[in-house]
Design an enzyme around this catalytic site. Structure first.
Site, PDB file in Angstrom:
ATOM      1  N   THR A 150      -2.752  32.345 -13.700  1.00  0.00           N
ATOM      2  CA  THR A 150      -2.495  32.714 -12.308  1.00  0.00           C
ATOM      3  C   THR A 150      -2.632  34.214 -12.140  1.00  0.00           C
ATOM      4  O   THR A 150      -2.145  34.990 -12.963  1.00  0.00           O
ATOM      5  CB  THR A 150      -1.066  32.306 -11.907  1.00  0.00           C
ATOM      6  OG1 THR A 150      -0.936  30.896 -12.041  1.00  0.00           O
ATOM      7  CG2 THR A 150      -0.748  32.725 -10.485  1.00  0.00           C
ATOM      8  N   ARG A 178      -1.319  17.668  -8.464  1.00  0.00           N
ATOM      9  CA  ARG A 178      -0.368  18.430  -9.272  1.00  0.00           C
ATOM     10  C   ARG A 178      -0.197  19.840  -8.704  1.00  0.00           C
ATOM     11  O   ARG A 178      -1.149  20.497  -8.322  1.00  0.00           O
ATOM     12  CB  ARG A 178      -0.856  18.510 -10.713  1.00  0.00           C
ATOM     13  CG  ARG A 178       0.070  19.294 -11.659  1.00  0.00           C
ATOM     14  CD  ARG A 178      -0.384  20.720 -11.852  1.00  0.00           C
ATOM     15  NE  ARG A 178       0.367  21.410 -12.903  1.00  0.00           N
ATOM     16  CZ  ARG A 178       0.255  22.707 -13.147  1.00  0.00           C
ATOM     17  NH1 ARG A 178      -0.589  23.449 -12.450  1.00  0.00           N
ATOM     18  NH2 ARG A 178       0.978  23.280 -14.108  1.00  0.00           N
ATOM     19  N   ASP A 181       3.904  26.275 -10.744  1.00  0.00           N
ATOM     20  CA  ASP A 181       4.899  27.218 -10.241  1.00  0.00           C
ATOM     21  C   ASP A 181       4.354  28.209  -9.223  1.00  0.00           C
ATOM     22  O   ASP A 181       5.123  28.777  -8.437  1.00  0.00           O
ATOM     23  CB  ASP A 181       5.503  28.005 -11.411  1.00  0.00           C
ATOM     24  CG  ASP A 181       4.472  28.919 -12.060  1.00  0.00           C
ATOM     25  OD1 ASP A 181       3.479  28.387 -12.612  1.00  0.00           O
ATOM     26  OD2 ASP A 181       4.628  30.143 -12.033  1.00  0.00           O
ATOM     27  N   THR A 201       2.984  33.683 -14.858  1.00  0.00           N
ATOM     28  CA  THR A 201       1.757  32.965 -15.182  1.00  0.00           C
ATOM     29  C   THR A 201       1.986  32.211 -16.491  1.00  0.00           C
ATOM     30  O   THR A 201       2.711  32.681 -17.370  1.00  0.00           O
ATOM     31  CB  THR A 201       0.549  33.927 -15.319  1.00  0.00           C
ATOM     32  OG1 THR A 201      -0.617  33.194 -15.714  1.00  0.00           O
ATOM     33  CG2 THR A 201       0.807  35.023 -16.335  1.00  0.00           C
ATOM     34  N   GLY A 202       1.380  31.042 -16.609  1.00  0.00           N
ATOM     35  CA  GLY A 202       1.569  30.235 -17.809  1.00  0.00           C
ATOM     36  C   GLY A 202       1.653  28.768 -17.453  1.00  0.00           C
ATOM     37  O   GLY A 202       1.014  28.311 -16.504  1.00  0.00           O
ATOM     38  N   VAL A 203       2.445  28.023 -18.182  1.00  0.00           N
ATOM     39  CA  VAL A 203       2.612  26.596 -17.926  1.00  0.00           C
ATOM     40  C   VAL A 203       3.658  26.418 -16.827  1.00  0.00           C
ATOM     41  O   VAL A 203       4.855  26.628 -17.045  1.00  0.00           O
ATOM     42  CB  VAL A 203       3.034  25.850 -19.198  1.00  0.00           C
ATOM     43  CG1 VAL A 203       3.268  24.370 -18.894  1.00  0.00           C
ATOM     44  CG2 VAL A 203       1.958  25.994 -20.273  1.00  0.00           C
TER      45      VAL A 203
END
Length: 317
Positions: A150, A178, A181, A201-203
């Site tokens: 992101t 889906r 965040d 940013t990430g999962v």
């Protein structure tokens, strides 16, 4: 005092323009929206906007958000299909009293009603990546879930106003519908001009478990420096996930307080971010986790050249 900070090297060009605008007295809201839009428009960044990687159905579903730290107004879109610059749609939604978060067909219909451009966001290069990744994962019985960078950008202007904006095409090969965040206030972003702002940013599924961005801002309000707040939130969340959930995905954040001081934290070895303030020149940093916290340093020219070569490299099919 003014400042701007963004996740990932891909934000550099947009941040460069916006840093100049902030130095000249520009507004934080305009700075972050324009910087994110520049990332969305560049087709070689395969995790944001035009050229973003598709879902398992071969569609590009885009998420974006904007928050004004003065009023706490926010706008966000999820699963937005074939609309140019989702961050601009999110910014427009932040001016609405209600219906601040729109998803799917409803988000698309509202954007078109407001005059936002209808644009095919799936590119041939993205489809080449898609087919290549399918061969490397699905065709071998492996999980395809990878790629979730992101762009999140925080701005502080000379008036003391702060804003934050995010944009992403989300988890590669994600299920239709889906949402991670990035468009969720408190998880992917949060901004309060009286304290500061954070973005992640990430999962997304893991970042949402800790209300990550809000928690960083809350800790800054309680007296922590941006770096202390970022490190403590990321590492405590990782520890909690490991002990109670059994695993933790990629977790990376950047944050800035109302004085222009910034911080970054990550649990991976390949996180980069971009920052500039009235006291610091525009710099690309690389960050990595260490035992006592996150260490970061300016990248060198060789790193920059390798980055440019990597994103422009032809895709072997």
């Amino acid at each position: 005092m003014w400042g701007i900070i963004a996740t990932w090297r891909m934000a550099l060009e947009g941040v460069s323009e916006s840093a100049s605008a902030l130095a000249g007295g520009g507004r934080a809201a305009d700075a972050v929206v324009e910087a994110v839009a520049a990332v969305e428009d560049f087709p070689l960044y395969k995790s944001v906007g035009y050229g973003g990687l598709p879902t398992e159905n071969g569609e590009v579903e885009l998420d974006a958000a904007f928050m004004d730290g003065d009023s706490l107004a926010f706008g966000a879109v999820g699963n937005l299909i074939d609309i140019a610059n989702p961050v601009r749609v999110a910014h427009a939604l932040s001016r609405q009293r209600y219906n601040s978060l729109l998803v799917g067909q409803g988000a698309r219909e509202w954007a078109l009603e407001q005059g936002f451009a209808d644009k095919q966001m799936l590119t041939e290069r993205a489809m080449q990546h898609y087919r290549k990744r399918c061969r490397e994962t699905l065709d071998r019985g492996l999980s395809p879930y990878d790629g979730h960078d992101t762009v999140g950008i925080i701005g502080l202007d000379v008036r003391g106003s702060m804003s934050v904006a995010t944009s992403t095409s989300g988890l590669f090969m994600k299920k239709r519908g889906r949402i991670g965040d990035s468009p969720i206030m408190g998880s992917g972003f949060y901004c309060d001009s009286e304290t500061g702002a954070a973005t992640a940013t990430g999962v997304g599924e893991d970042l949402m478990k800790g209300c990550t961005s809000y928690e960083i801002v809350r800790r800054m309000a309680g007296g922590m420096t941006p770096q202390q707040a970022a490190d403590s939130v990321v590492f405590e969340l990782e520890d909690k996930l490991m002990s109670r959930f059994g695993r933790a995905g990629d977790l990376s954040v950047v944050c800035m307080n109302r004085r222009g001081e910034f911080g970054a934290a990550t649990n991976i070895s390949t996180f980069s971010f971009v920052a500039a303030t009235a006291d610091r020149p525009l710099t690309v940093f690389r960050a990595e986790r260490e035992a006592q916290g996150t260490r970061y340093w300016p990248v060198d020219e060789a790193w920059m050249q390798a980055y440019a070569a990597r994103i422009r490299a032809p895709i072997e099919e």
